[in-house]
Design a protein around this motif. Structure first.
Motif, PDB file in Angstrom:
ATOM      1  N   UNK A 171       1.026  -1.240  -0.112  1.00  0.00           N
ATOM      2  CA  UNK A 171       0.031  -0.021   0.007  1.00  0.00           C
ATOM      3  C   UNK A 171       0.823   1.426   0.100  1.00  0.00           C
ATOM      4  N   UNK A 172       0.501   2.237  -0.932  1.00  0.00           N
ATOM      5  CA  UNK A 172       1.542   3.455  -0.930  1.00  0.00           C
ATOM      6  C   UNK A 172       1.478   4.328   0.348  1.00  0.00           C
ATOM      7  N   UNK A 173       0.372   4.035   1.244  1.00  0.00           N
ATOM      8  CA  UNK A 173       0.743   4.973   2.582  1.00  0.00           C
ATOM      9  C   UNK A 173       1.697   4.538   3.470  1.00  0.00           C
ATOM     10  N   UNK A 174       2.412   3.223   3.154  1.00  0.00           N
ATOM     11  CA  UNK A 174       3.661   2.756   3.962  1.00  0.00           C
ATOM     12  C   UNK A 174       4.889   3.139   3.348  1.00  0.00           C
ATOM     13  N   UNK A 175       4.773   3.667   2.077  1.00  0.00           N
ATOM     14  CA  UNK A 175       6.084   4.071   1.305  1.00  0.00           C
ATOM     15  C   UNK A 175       6.329   5.419   2.008  1.00  0.00           C
ATOM     16  N   UNK A 176       5.431   6.311   2.133  1.00  0.00           N
ATOM     17  CA  UNK A 176       5.575   7.670   2.664  1.00  0.00           C
ATOM     18  C   UNK A 176       6.457   7.807   3.495  1.00  0.00           C
ATOM     19  N   UNK A 177       6.045   7.115   4.840  1.00  0.00           N
ATOM     20  CA  UNK A 177       6.993   7.346   6.095  1.00  0.00           C
ATOM     21  C   UNK A 177       8.481   6.533   5.937  1.00  0.00           C
ATOM     22  N   UNK A 178       8.430   5.671   5.048  1.00  0.00           N
ATOM     23  CA  UNK A 178       9.751   5.053   4.844  1.00  0.00           C
ATOM     24  C   UNK A 178      10.838   6.022   3.949  1.00  0.00           C
ATOM     25  N   UNK A 179      10.315   7.125   3.415  1.00  0.00           N
ATOM     26  CA  UNK A 179      11.276   7.831   2.616  1.00  0.00           C
ATOM     27  C   UNK A 179      12.110   8.714   3.489  1.00  0.00           C
ATOM     28  N   UNK A 180      11.700   9.372   4.461  1.00  0.00           N
ATOM     29  CA  UNK A 180      12.498  10.009   5.442  1.00  0.00           C
ATOM     30  C   UNK A 180      13.559   9.289   6.106  1.00  0.00           C
ATOM     31  N   UNK A 181      13.119   8.086   6.587  1.00  0.00           N
ATOM     32  CA  UNK A 181      14.058   7.191   7.328  1.00  0.00           C
ATOM     33  C   UNK A 181      15.183   6.650   6.255  1.00  0.00           C
ATOM     34  N   UNK A 182      14.713   6.402   5.075  1.00  0.00           N
ATOM     35  CA  UNK A 182      15.863   5.917   4.157  1.00  0.00           C
ATOM     36  C   UNK A 182      16.983   7.137   3.957  1.00  0.00           C
ATOM     37  N   UNK A 183      16.325   8.384   4.030  1.00  0.00           N
ATOM     38  CA  UNK A 183      16.993   9.630   3.555  1.00  0.00           C
ATOM     39  C   UNK A 183      17.974   9.942   4.766  1.00  0.00           C
ATOM     40  N   UNK A 184      17.519   9.338   5.904  1.00  0.00           N
ATOM     41  CA  UNK A 184      18.280   9.787   7.119  1.00  0.00           C
ATOM     42  C   UNK A 184      19.677   8.786   7.169  1.00  0.00           C
ATOM     43  N   UNK A 185      19.373   7.473   6.734  1.00  0.00           N
ATOM     44  CA  UNK A 185      20.646   6.519   6.694  1.00  0.00           C
ATOM     45  C   UNK A 185      21.493   6.708   5.465  1.00  0.00           C
ATOM     46  N   UNK A 186      20.819   7.302   4.377  1.00  0.00           N
ATOM     47  CA  UNK A 186      21.762   7.601   3.384  1.00  0.00           C
ATOM     48  C   UNK A 186      22.684   8.946   3.772  1.00  0.00           C
ATOM     49  N   UNK A 187      21.934  10.011   4.379  1.00  0.00           N
ATOM     50  CA  UNK A 187      22.661  11.310   4.789  1.00  0.00           C
ATOM     51  C   UNK A 187      23.944  10.740   5.714  1.00  0.00           C
TER      52      UNK A 187
END
Length: 217
Positions: free
Chosen positions: A171-187
């Motif tokens: 479901x797309x609603x679970x992708x949205x909160x995953x984005x900032x967490x993935x960006x934090x790990x990449x940063x």
């Protein structure tokens, strides 16, 4: 199982146990098929485009609309009157929770701004996959520290994408909160850049070679 007992009936302990037993037997008897379905739903997050999944109605629920939807009688759409716990209804429960009308209001010009914004600024799924790979690199090079500060946000992002695929459905609603967490790990991974030196610094051979040698007399 939902269709067998009816969508408007209470999800009782009996139906819950029956559904749980059925799901468990299906997974244990066809583990390969189960893993295939989980993998298929997990990788839906990384499409270049945005497939209309699971259906047009659900897909449109995640779009900002600068207008109020109208029902068949020409009136603004209300919440559906589904049965809820203890004989209640979803629309009346929402009204009591909000202490007033629970429907979303369209406020101009902000609704127009958000509707236009989503057409220009967006993150493609394959870009999210690239961001996760950068975070994975950060976890791997810090393997002696169990991933260091990268591992928690990276696992959080992957978990948000994997858990729905493994337990229910993508479901797309679970992708949205995953984005900032993935960006934090990449940063965290990229804060000092990504070079071969970073990788070799954590390798066992490099650490052994840099260890001090004590000469024997």
């Amino acid at each position: 199982m939902l269709h067998r007992w009816g969508a408007n009936k209470k999800w009782s302990e009996i139906t819950n146990d029956a559904a749980s037993a059925f799901a468990t037997r299906a997974i244990l008897s066809q583990p390969g098929d189960y893993l295939k379905v989980v993998a298929r739903d997990f990788f839906r997050s990384f499409h270049w485009a945005r497939p209309r999944f699971p259906d047009e109605s659900t897909y449109n629920m995640y779009q900002f609309k600068p207008y109020v939807e109208i029902d068949g009688n020409g009136q603004p759409k209300r919440l559906p009157k589904w049965s809820s716990y203890a004989g209640g209804r979803t629309d009346t429960d929402a009204f009591a929770y909000e202490q007033g009308p629970p429907e979303t209001r369209v406020v101009h010009p902000w609704a127009d701004i958000m509707s236009g914004y989503q057409k220009v600024f967006y993150l493609r799924g394959i870009m999210l996959g690239g961001i996760l790979l950068i975070g994975l690199y950060g976890v791997v090079v810090r393997w002696r520290k169990f991933g260091g500060p990268v591992v928690l946000p990276w696992l959080g992002a992957v978990g948000l994408l994997l858990a729905p695929a493994a337990t229910a459905e993508f479901d797309y609603r679970y992708v949205l909160p995953a984005v900032p967490l993935a960006c934090i790990a990449a940063a965290i991974t990229l804060r000092r850049g990504v070079t071969w030196a970073n990788w070799s610094k954590y390798s066992p051979k490099r650490r052994a070679a840099s260890a001090p040698n004590t000469a024997r007399s």
